[in-house]
Design a protein around this motif. Structure first.
Motif, PDB file in Angstrom:
ATOM      1  N   TYR A   7       0.842  -1.202   0.000  1.00  0.00           N
ATOM      2  CA  TYR A   7       0.000   0.000   0.000  1.00  0.00           C
ATOM      3  C   TYR A   7       0.870   1.242   0.000  1.00  0.00           C
ATOM      4  N   PRO A   8       0.374   2.388  -0.406  1.00  0.00           N
ATOM      5  CA  PRO A   8      -0.915   2.616  -1.057  1.00  0.00           C
ATOM      6  C   PRO A   8      -0.842   2.250  -2.538  1.00  0.00           C
ATOM      7  N   ILE A   9      -1.960   1.876  -3.092  1.00  0.00           N
ATOM      8  CA  ILE A   9      -2.074   1.662  -4.533  1.00  0.00           C
ATOM      9  C   ILE A   9      -3.304   2.431  -4.977  1.00  0.00           C
ATOM     10  N   PRO A  10      -3.167   3.422  -5.818  1.00  0.00           N
ATOM     11  CA  PRO A  10      -1.945   3.895  -6.473  1.00  0.00           C
ATOM     12  C   PRO A  10      -1.018   4.624  -5.497  1.00  0.00           C
ATOM     13  N   THR A  14       6.290   6.293  -2.229  1.00  0.00           N
ATOM     14  CA  THR A  14       6.754   5.144  -1.469  1.00  0.00           C
ATOM     15  C   THR A  14       5.678   4.078  -1.399  1.00  0.00           C
ATOM     16  N   LEU A  15       6.092   2.836  -1.579  1.00  0.00           N
ATOM     17  CA  LEU A  15       5.225   1.679  -1.358  1.00  0.00           C
ATOM     18  C   LEU A  15       5.651   1.015  -0.057  1.00  0.00           C
ATOM     19  N   PHE A  16       4.687   0.635   0.738  1.00  0.00           N
ATOM     20  CA  PHE A  16       4.966  -0.078   1.982  1.00  0.00           C
ATOM     21  C   PHE A  16       4.568  -1.531   1.778  1.00  0.00           C
ATOM     22  N   LYS A  56       4.904   7.824 -14.237  1.00  0.00           N
ATOM     23  CA  LYS A  56       3.560   7.312 -13.997  1.00  0.00           C
ATOM     24  C   LYS A  56       3.309   6.101 -14.869  1.00  0.00           C
ATOM     25  N   GLY A  57       2.607   5.122 -14.314  1.00  0.00           N
ATOM     26  CA  GLY A  57       2.279   3.953 -15.103  1.00  0.00           C
ATOM     27  C   GLY A  57       2.032   2.729 -14.251  1.00  0.00           C
ATOM     28  N   ILE A  58       1.968   1.592 -14.934  1.00  0.00           N
ATOM     29  CA  ILE A  58       1.724   0.306 -14.281  1.00  0.00           C
ATOM     30  C   ILE A  58       3.041  -0.446 -14.157  1.00  0.00           C
ATOM     31  N   TYR A  59       3.269  -0.975 -12.971  1.00  0.00           N
ATOM     32  CA  TYR A  59       4.473  -1.746 -12.661  1.00  0.00           C
ATOM     33  C   TYR A  59       4.061  -3.005 -11.911  1.00  0.00           C
ATOM     34  N   TYR A  60       5.020  -3.889 -11.717  1.00  0.00           N
ATOM     35  CA  TYR A  60       4.780  -5.111 -10.944  1.00  0.00           C
ATOM     36  C   TYR A  60       5.893  -5.257  -9.914  1.00  0.00           C
ATOM     37  N   LEU A  61       5.498  -5.672  -8.715  1.00  0.00           N
ATOM     38  CA  LEU A  61       6.461  -6.032  -7.684  1.00  0.00           C
ATOM     39  C   LEU A  61       6.521  -7.546  -7.618  1.00  0.00           C
ATOM     40  N   LYS A  62       7.712  -8.099  -7.685  1.00  0.00           N
ATOM     41  CA  LYS A  62       7.901  -9.528  -7.465  1.00  0.00           C
ATOM     42  C   LYS A  62       8.501  -9.652  -6.063  1.00  0.00           C
ATOM     43  N   ILE A  63       7.714 -10.196  -5.162  1.00  0.00           N
ATOM     44  CA  ILE A  63       8.130 -10.326  -3.770  1.00  0.00           C
ATOM     45  C   ILE A  63       8.416 -11.799  -3.506  1.00  0.00           C
ATOM     46  N   GLU A  64       9.602 -12.061  -2.937  1.00  0.00           N
ATOM     47  CA  GLU A  64      10.022 -13.436  -2.745  1.00  0.00           C
ATOM     48  C   GLU A  64      10.294 -13.709  -1.268  1.00  0.00           C
ATOM     49  N   ILE A  75       0.307   0.719  -9.305  1.00  0.00           N
ATOM     50  CA  ILE A  75       0.122   1.884 -10.178  1.00  0.00           C
ATOM     51  C   ILE A  75       0.874   3.047  -9.564  1.00  0.00           C
ATOM     52  N   LYS A  76       1.722   3.686 -10.360  1.00  0.00           N
ATOM     53  CA  LYS A  76       2.483   4.872  -9.930  1.00  0.00           C
ATOM     54  C   LYS A  76       1.789   6.095 -10.472  1.00  0.00           C
ATOM     55  N   ASN A  77       1.407   7.005  -9.589  1.00  0.00           N
ATOM     56  CA  ASN A  77       0.793   8.284  -9.995  1.00  0.00           C
ATOM     57  C   ASN A  77       1.862   9.327 -10.211  1.00  0.00           C
TER      58      ASN A  77
END
Length: 77
Positions: A7-10, A14-16, A56-64, A75-77
């Motif tokens: 979060y937050p999305i978008p 910073t993404l937590f 700005k745009g759509i991305y993906y997080l790969k969490i392992e 989504i990045k604003n």
């Protein structure tokens, strides 16, 4: 596989990322076609991932974790 909260999305800056049970071992940021833009090794249940310098745009997080991996659309604003 652990449950993740991202979060937050978008997001703007910073993404937590939080894992309820398992330790996160690595995080990758990928663009919409799968190109790796950032890759970090961590050993924690919570991490703050900076995305300020990305457009700005759509991305993906790969969490392992040690038991598996998960892709999460952001989504990045």
């Amino acid at each position: 596989m652990s449950n993740f909260k991202v979060y937050p999305i978008p997001a703007n800056n910073t993404l937590f990322i939080n894992s309820e049970k398992e330790e996160i071992t690595s995080i990758q940021l990928l663009d919409s076609i799968g190109k790796i833009l950032n890759s970090i090794e961590v050993n924690t249940n919570a991490y703050s991932f900076e995305i300020l310098n990305y457009t700005k745009g759509i991305y993906y997080l790969k969490i392992e974790t040690k038991t598996g991996k998960k892709n999460i659309k952001i989504i990045k604003n």
